[in-house]
Design an enzyme around this catalytic site. Structure first.
Site, PDB file in Angstrom:
ATOM      1  N   PRO A 195     -37.099  56.293  41.139  1.00  0.00           N
ATOM      2  CA  PRO A 195     -38.444  55.724  41.277  1.00  0.00           C
ATOM      3  C   PRO A 195     -38.399  54.222  41.025  1.00  0.00           C
ATOM      4  O   PRO A 195     -37.658  53.739  40.173  1.00  0.00           O
ATOM      5  CB  PRO A 195     -39.254  56.436  40.177  1.00  0.00           C
ATOM      6  CG  PRO A 195     -38.450  57.657  39.835  1.00  0.00           C
ATOM      7  CD  PRO A 195     -37.017  57.270  40.050  1.00  0.00           C
ATOM      8  N   CYS A 196     -39.189  53.490  41.787  1.00  0.00           N
ATOM      9  CA  CYS A 196     -39.211  52.032  41.634  1.00  0.00           C
ATOM     10  C   CYS A 196     -40.284  51.646  40.635  1.00  0.00           C
ATOM     11  O   CYS A 196     -41.388  51.270  41.007  1.00  0.00           O
ATOM     12  CB  CYS A 196     -39.463  51.337  42.966  1.00  0.00           C
ATOM     13  SG  CYS A 196     -39.542  49.532  42.824  1.00  0.00           S
ATOM     14  N   GLN A 197     -39.974  51.741  39.374  1.00  0.00           N
ATOM     15  CA  GLN A 197     -40.907  51.257  38.359  1.00  0.00           C
ATOM     16  C   GLN A 197     -40.888  49.733  38.372  1.00  0.00           C
ATOM     17  O   GLN A 197     -39.825  49.122  38.303  1.00  0.00           O
ATOM     18  CB  GLN A 197     -40.486  51.739  36.978  1.00  0.00           C
ATOM     19  CG  GLN A 197     -40.713  53.214  36.720  1.00  0.00           C
ATOM     20  CD  GLN A 197     -40.172  53.574  35.351  1.00  0.00           C
ATOM     21  OE1 GLN A 197     -39.015  53.320  35.062  1.00  0.00           O
ATOM     22  NE2 GLN A 197     -41.012  54.154  34.523  1.00  0.00           N
ATOM     23  N   PRO A 198     -42.016  49.099  38.463  1.00  0.00           N
ATOM     24  CA  PRO A 198     -42.025  47.636  38.407  1.00  0.00           C
ATOM     25  C   PRO A 198     -41.417  47.147  37.096  1.00  0.00           C
ATOM     26  O   PRO A 198     -41.582  47.761  36.050  1.00  0.00           O
ATOM     27  CB  PRO A 198     -43.516  47.295  38.480  1.00  0.00           C
ATOM     28  CG  PRO A 198     -44.140  48.463  39.171  1.00  0.00           C
ATOM     29  CD  PRO A 198     -43.350  49.659  38.712  1.00  0.00           C
ATOM     30  N   ASN A 241     -34.491  53.946  47.945  1.00  0.00           N
ATOM     31  CA  ASN A 241     -35.797  53.562  47.434  1.00  0.00           C
ATOM     32  C   ASN A 241     -36.719  53.181  48.583  1.00  0.00           C
ATOM     33  O   ASN A 241     -36.302  53.107  49.732  1.00  0.00           O
ATOM     34  CB  ASN A 241     -35.660  52.385  46.451  1.00  0.00           C
ATOM     35  CG  ASN A 241     -36.684  52.439  45.336  1.00  0.00           C
ATOM     36  OD1 ASN A 241     -37.879  52.331  45.588  1.00  0.00           O
ATOM     37  ND2 ASN A 241     -36.224  52.620  44.106  1.00  0.00           N
TER      38      ASN A 241
END
EC number: 2.1.1.37
Length: 434
Positions: free
Chosen positions: A75-78, A115
């Site tokens: 997951p692309c967590q900021p 991603n």
């Protein structure tokens, strides 16, 4: 020769399927020594297909058997929170940090990370730059491509970034980034330029189940078909490629045309369509969907004698809203539609998402229906032997969250083919030390 791998943020195993197929075709045996997925229902589907239940939270994984390759659709967590607290470039507090941790501890030969396309531009490119720098600090050299599934025999407009890395070696790839057609209409236009019919790509019609295989549960209700008939009559095939949405024109059908909140007159429908078509014009301001217009502004593009009556009726039915300044705005209601998009069988699907898979539709033999979980699987390139979750709600969500299997297969195949001697050398060295 055997390649041992781990499958992180595994979902239902789409990356694993593509990886194993690529490696097997190239003569490598594969063995998964660990899989990890936090979602309970995704783990159930994974177990149905691979006869192993993934471990849960990646933060709790500390000891793993030695492995050669790491797979992660992370997951692309900021990184903004970590950046504010620790200074930009700190990945602690993000799930990517867990990938760093395991790469640093186990030093596998290589990895594949998948991603969303937004990773490329997130925070003006600084997020991707941080990721690459962190990987290079671990002595992994990195390459990446941005690819559209529609270019790999998958009839879906799905653009994703695929990041590959090798230990102390720059990965060579012959694949080049290609984001493909931006939508189904541009895809069809591009196909018209192909003179050789053998070059035609797979389209939605190629992944549909037969009428006999589709149970009644997936067919649109008589009530909804009655609403659609108000717009297209008995010719449901004319719905191909149409979106059911209240804040867009073009190939769209709106709730006021369907009579979702109550039947509308022809004048009322014409008014609402004119409002949708004109409300974003720059002469009315720079706002977008939230733009409200006065009667005077509305009359510049819809000056009907009975405008006051039209507006009053639409307010009463709930298609239009009014604020204290007597400004008007459509009331969006696309979430109420049984189907929000009818796919064009001669083109590709829009991007599958976990929230909307169950409301994608198709018209087959003039019968409007939702696409089935098996068709969702095929839109992601999953083989028909893949067992999807027995509860539709989880099956749809999982395919919306998954990867396109053939793209992963091609990325891995390309990586190994272009770096074959490196893989052979590294694996022989690694196993001689065990």
């Amino acid at each position: 020769m055997e390649i041992k791998f781990i499958d992180l943020f595994a979902g239902i195993g789409g990356i694993r399927l593509g990886f194993e197929k690529a490696m097997n075709n190239l003569g490598f045996k594969t063995k998964c020594v660990l899989s990890s997925e936090i979602d309970k229902y995704a783990r159930e589907t994974y177990e149905l297909n691979f006869n192993e239940k993934p471990q849960g939270d990646i933060h709790d994984i500390n000891e793993i058997d030695n492995f050669d390759f790491l797979l992660a659709g992370f997951p692309c967590q900021p990184f903004s929170y970590a950046g504010k607290q620790k200074g930009f470039g700190d990945t602690r507090g993000t799930l990517f940090f867990e990938i760093e941790r395991l790469l640093q501890k186990y030093r596998p030969t290589g990895f594949l990370l998948e991603n969303v396309r937004g990773l490329v531009s997130h925070d003006k490119g600084r997020t991707l730059k941080t990721i690459v720098e962190k990987l290079e600090a671990l002595n992994y050299q990195v390459n990446y491509v941005v690819l559209n599934s529609s270019n790999f025999g998958v009839p879906q407009n799905r653009v994703r970034i695929y990041i590959v890395g090798l230990l102390n070696r720059k990965p060579e790839l012959s694949l080049e980034s290609n984001m493909g057609a931006s939508d189904s209409h541009k895809y069809k236009q591009s196909q018209l330029t192909l003179f050789d019919e053998s070059d035609k790509s797979v389209t939605v019609k190629d992944i549909l189940e037969t009428d006999q295989d589709v149970i009644e549960n997936y067919k649109c209700s008589d009530k909804f078909k009655g609403m659609l008939s108000k717009v297209v009559g008995d010719n449901f095939d004319s719905l191909h490629g149409y979106r059911l949405i209240d804040y867009r024109g073009g190939n769209s059908i709106h709730s006021w045309e369907l009579g979702l909140k109550g039947d509308c007159t022809k004048d009322e429908i014409n008014f609402m369509n004119a409002l949708i078509a004109n409300r974003r014009k720059k002469i009315f301001g720079t706002q977008q969907d939230g733009k409200r217009l006065t009667i005077e502004q509305i009359r510049t593009f819809f000056d009907a004698e009975n405008l006051d009556d039209i507006i009053s009726s639409l307010l009463e039915k709930g298609y239009l809203s009014e604020d204290q300044e007597k400004k008007y705005n459509p009331v969006a209601g696309n979430m109420s539609f049984e189907v929000f998009k009818f796919l064009d069988p001669e083109s590709i699907s829009i991007t599958l998402t976990s929230a909307d898979c169950h409301r994608l539709g198709i018209v087959q033999n003039n019968i409007p229906r939702r696409i089935t979980p098996r068709e969702c699987a095929r839109l992601q390139g999953f083989p028909d032997y893949f067992i999807y979750h027995p509860a539709d709600q989880y099956a749809y969500k999982q395919f919306g969250n998954s990867v396109s299997v053939p793209v992963v297969e091609e990325v891995i195949s390309d990586l190994v083919r272009n770096n074959f001697s490196f893989f052979e050398e590294q694996l022989n060295i690694q196993y001689s030390e065990i």
